[in-house]
Design a protein around this motif. Structure first.
Motif, PDB file in Angstrom:
ATOM      1  N   VAL A 180      10.482   8.581   2.797  1.00 54.65           N
ATOM      2  CA  VAL A 180       9.783   7.978   1.667  1.00 54.65           C
ATOM      3  C   VAL A 180       8.667   7.144   2.286  1.00 54.65           C
ATOM      4  CG1 VAL A 180       9.953   6.448  -0.334  1.00 54.65           C
ATOM      5  CG2 VAL A 180      11.919   7.853   0.325  1.00 54.65           C
ATOM      6  N   ALA A 181       7.418   7.434   1.881  1.00 56.23           N
ATOM      7  CA  ALA A 181       6.264   6.762   2.475  1.00 56.23           C
ATOM      8  C   ALA A 181       5.428   6.085   1.393  1.00 56.23           C
ATOM      9  CB  ALA A 181       5.411   7.767   3.240  1.00 56.23           C
ATOM     10  N   PHE A 182       4.994   4.857   1.677  1.00 56.18           N
ATOM     11  CA  PHE A 182       4.163   4.073   0.780  1.00 56.18           C
ATOM     12  C   PHE A 182       2.831   3.821   1.478  1.00 56.18           C
ATOM     13  CE2 PHE A 182       8.590   3.020   0.102  1.00 56.18           C
ATOM     14  CZ  PHE A 182       8.726   3.125  -1.273  1.00 56.18           C
ATOM     15  N   TYR A 183       1.718   4.076   0.781  1.00 56.46           N
ATOM     16  CA  TYR A 183       0.390   3.943   1.383  1.00 56.46           C
ATOM     17  C   TYR A 183      -0.523   3.066   0.536  1.00 56.46           C
ATOM     18  CZ  TYR A 183       1.878   7.943   4.167  1.00 56.46           C
ATOM     19  OH  TYR A 183       2.557   8.773   5.010  1.00 56.46           O
ATOM     20  N   ASP A 184      -1.407   2.326   1.214  1.00 52.29           N
ATOM     21  CA  ASP A 184      -2.422   1.517   0.565  1.00 52.29           C
ATOM     22  C   ASP A 184      -3.550   2.403   0.027  1.00 52.29           C
ATOM     23  OD1 ASP A 184      -4.166  -0.476  -0.247  1.00 52.29           O
ATOM     24  OD2 ASP A 184      -4.072  -1.607   1.604  1.00 52.29           O
ATOM     25  N   LYS A 185      -3.799   3.531   0.675  1.00 52.30           N
ATOM     26  CA  LYS A 185      -4.870   4.438   0.275  1.00 52.30           C
ATOM     27  C   LYS A 185      -4.357   5.463  -0.732  1.00 52.30           C
ATOM     28  CE  LYS A 185      -7.608   4.349   4.508  1.00 52.30           C
ATOM     29  NZ  LYS A 185      -8.279   5.199   5.499  1.00 52.30           N
ATOM     30  N   CYS A 205      -0.347   5.277  -3.203  1.00 57.04           N
ATOM     31  CA  CYS A 205       0.193   6.627  -2.984  1.00 57.04           C
ATOM     32  C   CYS A 205       1.619   6.534  -2.470  1.00 57.04           C
ATOM     33  CB  CYS A 205      -0.688   7.355  -1.958  1.00 57.04           C
ATOM     34  SG  CYS A 205      -0.069   8.974  -1.412  1.00 57.04           S
ATOM     35  N   VAL A 206       2.487   7.391  -2.989  1.00 51.90           N
ATOM     36  CA  VAL A 206       3.853   7.528  -2.481  1.00 51.90           C
ATOM     37  C   VAL A 206       4.078   8.995  -2.197  1.00 51.90           C
ATOM     38  CG1 VAL A 206       6.306   7.293  -3.010  1.00 51.90           C
ATOM     39  CG2 VAL A 206       4.731   5.514  -3.720  1.00 51.90           C
ATOM     40  N   ILE A 207       4.625   9.279  -1.019  1.00 51.05           N
ATOM     41  CA  ILE A 207       4.960  10.665  -0.638  1.00 51.05           C
ATOM     42  C   ILE A 207       6.432  10.687  -0.238  1.00 51.05           C
ATOM     43  CG2 ILE A 207       4.521  12.585   0.946  1.00 51.05           C
ATOM     44  CD1 ILE A 207       1.644  11.493   1.243  1.00 51.05           C
ATOM     45  N   ILE A 208       7.207  11.533  -0.911  1.00 48.00           N
ATOM     46  CA  ILE A 208       8.624  11.687  -0.623  1.00 48.00           C
ATOM     47  C   ILE A 208       8.830  13.111  -0.133  1.00 48.00           C
ATOM     48  CG2 ILE A 208      10.978  11.503  -1.505  1.00 48.00           C
ATOM     49  CD1 ILE A 208       8.503  10.044  -3.735  1.00 48.00           C
ATOM     50  N   ASP A 209       9.477  13.239   1.025  1.00 44.80           N
ATOM     51  CA  ASP A 209       9.654  14.564   1.628  1.00 44.80           C
ATOM     52  C   ASP A 209      11.114  14.746   2.059  1.00 44.80           C
ATOM     53  OD1 ASP A 209       9.102  17.050   2.667  1.00 44.80           O
ATOM     54  OD2 ASP A 209       7.998  16.318   4.405  1.00 44.80           O
ATOM     55  N   PRO A 210      11.926  15.398   1.199  1.00 46.54           N
ATOM     56  CA  PRO A 210      13.327  15.652   1.563  1.00 46.54           C
ATOM     57  C   PRO A 210      13.415  16.601   2.765  1.00 46.54           C
ATOM     58  CG  PRO A 210      12.953  16.004  -0.788  1.00 46.54           C
ATOM     59  CD  PRO A 210      11.615  15.869  -0.139  1.00 46.54           C
ATOM     60  N   ASP A 211      14.469  16.425   3.564  1.00 42.29           N
ATOM     61  CA  ASP A 211      14.681  17.316   4.725  1.00 42.29           C
ATOM     62  C   ASP A 211      14.979  18.730   4.256  1.00 42.29           C
ATOM     63  OD1 ASP A 211      14.267  15.236   6.434  1.00 42.29           O
ATOM     64  OD2 ASP A 211      16.376  14.870   6.845  1.00 42.29           O
ATOM     65  N   LEU A 214      -4.376   8.557   5.799  1.00 45.61           N
ATOM     66  CA  LEU A 214      -3.482   7.648   5.079  1.00 45.61           C
ATOM     67  C   LEU A 214      -2.933   6.543   5.974  1.00 45.61           C
ATOM     68  CD1 LEU A 214      -1.468  10.145   2.859  1.00 45.61           C
ATOM     69  CD2 LEU A 214      -3.198   8.506   2.123  1.00 45.61           C
ATOM     70  N   GLU A 215      -2.841   6.805   7.264  1.00 45.64           N
ATOM     71  CA  GLU A 215      -2.288   5.812   8.182  1.00 45.64           C
ATOM     72  C   GLU A 215      -3.358   4.917   8.793  1.00 45.64           C
ATOM     73  OE1 GLU A 215       0.562   7.625  10.823  1.00 45.64           O
ATOM     74  OE2 GLU A 215       1.667   8.483   9.131  1.00 45.64           O
ATOM     75  N   GLY A 216      -4.574   4.963   8.243  1.00 44.94           N
ATOM     76  CA  GLY A 216      -5.656   4.107   8.713  1.00 44.94           C
ATOM     77  C   GLY A 216      -5.607   2.713   8.113  1.00 44.94           C
ATOM     78  N   ASP A 217      -4.809   2.531   7.071  1.00 48.82           N
ATOM     79  CA  ASP A 217      -4.643   1.225   6.426  1.00 48.82           C
ATOM     80  C   ASP A 217      -3.144   0.954   6.343  1.00 48.82           C
ATOM     81  OD1 ASP A 217      -5.216  -1.148   5.118  1.00 48.82           O
ATOM     82  OD2 ASP A 217      -6.367  -0.231   3.500  1.00 48.82           O
ATOM     83  N   ASP A 218      -2.749  -0.062   5.605  1.00 49.67           N
ATOM     84  CA  ASP A 218      -1.329  -0.411   5.507  1.00 49.67           C
ATOM     85  C   ASP A 218      -0.495   0.773   5.008  1.00 49.67           C
ATOM     86  OD1 ASP A 218      -1.195  -3.475   5.911  1.00 49.67           O
ATOM     87  OD2 ASP A 218      -2.868  -3.187   4.520  1.00 49.67           O
ATOM     88  N   PHE A 219       0.662   0.969   5.652  1.00 46.94           N
ATOM     89  CA  PHE A 219       1.618   1.974   5.190  1.00 46.94           C
ATOM     90  C   PHE A 219       2.986   1.658   5.762  1.00 46.94           C
ATOM     91  CE2 PHE A 219       0.541   3.686   9.311  1.00 46.94           C
ATOM     92  CZ  PHE A 219       1.710   4.289   9.753  1.00 46.94           C
ATOM     93  N   SER A 224       4.977   2.180  10.752  1.00 49.35           N
ATOM     94  CA  SER A 224       4.216   1.418   9.772  1.00 49.35           C
ATOM     95  C   SER A 224       2.953   0.879  10.417  1.00 49.35           C
ATOM     96  CB  SER A 224       5.053   0.258   9.238  1.00 49.35           C
ATOM     97  OG  SER A 224       5.332  -0.658  10.278  1.00 49.35           O
ATOM     98  N   LYS A 225       2.073   0.407   9.557  1.00 47.26           N
ATOM     99  CA  LYS A 225       0.888  -0.307  10.025  1.00 47.26           C
ATOM    100  C   LYS A 225       0.681  -1.474   9.076  1.00 47.26           C
ATOM    101  CE  LYS A 225      -4.035  -0.159  10.891  1.00 47.26           C
ATOM    102  NZ  LYS A 225      -5.267   0.633  10.822  1.00 47.26           N
ATOM    103  N   TYR A 226       0.468  -2.636   9.656  1.00 48.72           N
ATOM    104  CA  TYR A 226       0.178  -3.831   8.866  1.00 48.72           C
ATOM    105  C   TYR A 226      -1.250  -4.264   9.162  1.00 48.72           C
ATOM    106  CZ  TYR A 226       0.216  -8.549   7.066  1.00 48.72           C
ATOM    107  OH  TYR A 226      -0.083  -9.681   6.369  1.00 48.72           O
TER     108      TYR A 226
END
Length: 174
Positions: A104-109, A168-174, A116-121, A156-158
């Motif tokens: 489960v991923a949460f993104y600022d962008k 943005c939220v991205i959920i990726d089940p195995d 997506l990992e260039g800002d907070d996530f 993560s990135k702060y």
């Protein structure tokens, strides 16, 4: 006072303080709103609930931003705002219902913004299934994660924090 009585008294004091601190910590956690819990239990689907705390409101202090029903056969992406049903830049807390292993991923962008990992996530892995939280958990700015039951941080990135800034939220089940 004898040494034995002082040791016994000290041990009792430690037990009393520990019990009090535990009760205070538990009461300060934000329980999942009852109406959301009932809705999640009646729908056996994997869901991610997203919440915010209303300033100055105490009953109920937590309001739902939106609920994402997750496809268990592939990635689910939700770009906040527009027709998604999720208000942009409002999410402060999340909770998992009927979760299965995956990320489960949460993104600022926004999801289509490129890096997506260039800002907070924050990206978490669900390690326990089925996973259903009784509490809501904050997006821990600076990744000072005290531990979320059934989940571990992946990366993560702060920069300036993600609380109240999720786009943005991205959920990726195995």
């Amino acid at each position: 006072m004898s040494k034995t009585k002082r040791v016994t008294l000290s041990a009792l004091t430690v037990v009393a303080l520990t019990t009090t601190l535990y009760a205070l910590a538990e009461s300060s956690m934000n329980k999942l709103p009852p109406e959301y819990k009932t809705k999640a239990e009646s729908n056996a689907a994997f869901q991610v609930g997203l919440f915010y705390k209303q300033s100055g409101v105490f009953d109920p202090p937590i309001s739902e931003v939106c609920t994402i029903t997750v496809s268990t056969s592939g990635e689910t992406r939700v770009d906040f705002g527009g027709s998604s049903g999720c208000d942009n830049d409002k999410v402060q807390y999340f909770s998992i219902s009927n979760g299965i292993k995956g990320t489960v991923a949460f993104y600022d962008k926004h999801c289509d913004a490129g890096d997506l990992e260039g800002d907070d996530f924050y990206i978490y892995r669900i390690t326990t299934q089925p996973l259903s939280h009784a509490y809501i958990y904050g997006l821990f700015d600076g990744n000072n994660n005290p531990g979320i039951p059934g989940m571990v941080p992946v990366r993560s990135k702060y920069d300036n924090g993600l609380t109240g800034k999720v786009s943005c939220v991205i959920i990726d089940p195995d």
